[in-house]
Design an enzyme around this catalytic site. Structure first.
Site: not given
Ligand SMILES: Nc1ncnc2c1ncn2[C@@H]1O[C@H](COP(=O)(O)OP(=O)(O)OP(=O)(O)O)[C@@H](O)[C@H]1O
Ligand SMILES: [Mg+2]
Length: 358
Positions: A86-87, A239, A131, A180
């Site tokens: 998401k981030t 992750r 977020d 989430t």
């Molecule tokens: N589709 C993708 N392609 C490449 N790398 C990804 C992808 N999705 C996530 N990542 C990698 O996985 C890690 C976690 O992703 P991210 O921080 O965006 O998750 P999030 O959904 O924001 O999690 P949270 O709910 O904990 O905030 C990051 O290091 C990101 O680089």
């Molecule tokens: Mg995030």
């Protein structure tokens, strides 16, 4: 890059289970000492974002249209479990639109006034990333509805009975909310988003590509099938895939390996008690308790938790979602039941009735 070893402790204070969960190598949330979002491994463009093809196509079209019309696009909501990107997507949107991004989060906004001051300082076209948007205080939520809909914020001037509010017109901007827990968002707020994306767990082949990409960035040479073995153990979550890859890199460094083979992956991760299905010690303890001590179930949550020496809440919110999703366990009104897949995973033949029903 300086990187701390996996350690105990926790970061997320959202709820009790997060504390337990963040002790685990297979936690989808960041664990202590680990960057919340790994800048090094984060793709910058939509093209570089791996998997989620439908979402990518929709978002690509949506952003292109906004760029062509030369307006800030509608607000975007990104919903889905932790660690799925998401981030990362929020950063990509700002990058693709070539606009700055301002970052805040629900818990960081303590008063509506905090949000009002962020909103009133936004520039035209800017992206405001919020977020954990489900954790905004109620008053801030209300202020946000108006700002999102009418591009207006009421700024309070003065104090006490003489206070008055002055409406301030805002330039057009785009809110990207991440959550989430989409269900916790009040529907009026949800309705203000013109584009909602639900991120889903990644299938094996996409995780494999992700591991290959991350390995390149980190300078790790993977032999055939090594990325696949990592993908199998990553619980559908980028992750986790990236974290396991770093632990495999430790293994390669310590063993002076130029290349990492599938057996290195298996051995490195079995050190962390992660098995071929991504189950860890606690997941296995739960399955073994049901199969060995309760004859496959049904068993009540409290009994099960006592058996594995964990809080019921931990078992329910941390272990079970993955076990249920992967078809190892079912929740029935009478209690938890181990499926045929669970029996077989433990090297046992499932009883007839289990084979028929689950
Ligand atoms: N589709 C993708 N392609 C490449 N790398 C990804 C992808 N999705 C996530 N990542 C990698 O996985 C890690 C976690 O992703 P991210 O921080 O965006 O998750 P999030 O959904 O924001 O999690 P949270 O709910 O904990 O905030 C990051 O290091 C990101 O680089
Ligand atoms: Mg995030």
């Amino acid at each position: 890059m300086a990187e701390k070893q996996m350690s105990t402790g926790y970061i997320d204070t959202q709820n009790g289970d997060a504390q337990e969960e963040s002790l685990r190598m297979v936690s989808a949330r960041p664990i202590e000492g680990e960057p919340v979002s790994d800048e090094e491994l984060r793709p910058e463009t939509l093209d570089g974002f791996i998997g989620q093809p439908r979402l990518k196509a929709q978002l690509g079209l949506f952003l292109k249209a906004a760029k062509k019309r030369d307006v800030a696009p509608d607000h975007i909501l990104l919903a889905g479990p932790p660690g799925l990107g998401k981030t990362t997507l929020a950063m990509i949107v700002a990058h693709e639109l070539e606009v700055p991004i301002r970052v805040t989060s629900g818990p960081a906004v303590q008063h509506a006034g905090d949000l009002a001051s962020i909103l009133s300082s936004l520039e035209a076209g800017e992206v405001l990333f919020i977020d954990e948007i489900h954790r905004l205080p109620r008053a801030a939520e209300e202020l946000l509805y108006i700002a999102m809909e009418d591009f207006r914020v009421d700024v309070m001037v003065g104090k006490g009975p003489g206070a008055s509010s002055i409406p301030l017109t805002l330039p057009r901007f785009t809110v990207i909310g991440a959550t989430t827990r989409e269900g916790m968002l009040p529907s009026p707020l949800r309705a203000r988003f013109g584009f909602t994306a639900h991120l889903d767990f990644y299938p094996e082949d996409e995780l494999e590509k992700l591991v290959e990409r991350s390995a390149k960035v980190l300078g790790i040479v993977l032999q055939d099938d090594a990325a696949h073995q990592l993908a199998l153990r990553s619980r559908g979550t980028p992750r986790i895939a990236n974290r396991l890859l770093r632990r495999v890199r430790d293994w390669a460094i310590v063993h002076d390996l130029d290349q990492v083979g599938p057996d290195d992956v298996k051995q490195a991760l079995s050190l962390y008690q992660i098995d071929s299905e991504g189950l860890d010690r606690l997941d296995l303890a739960v399955l073994k308790a049901i199969v060995n001590s309760f004859d496959g179930g049904p068993v009540g949550l409290n009994n099960l938790a006592a058996m594995v020496g964990e809080e019921a809440e931990t078992v329910e919110t941390v272990c079970e979602p993955y076990l249920v999703r992967e078809g190892f366990l079912v929740r029935t009104p009478k209690g938890r039941v181990a499926t045929s897949k669970a029996w077989e995973h433990l090297g046992r033949k499932p009883p007839e009735d289990v084979m028929k029903l689950f």
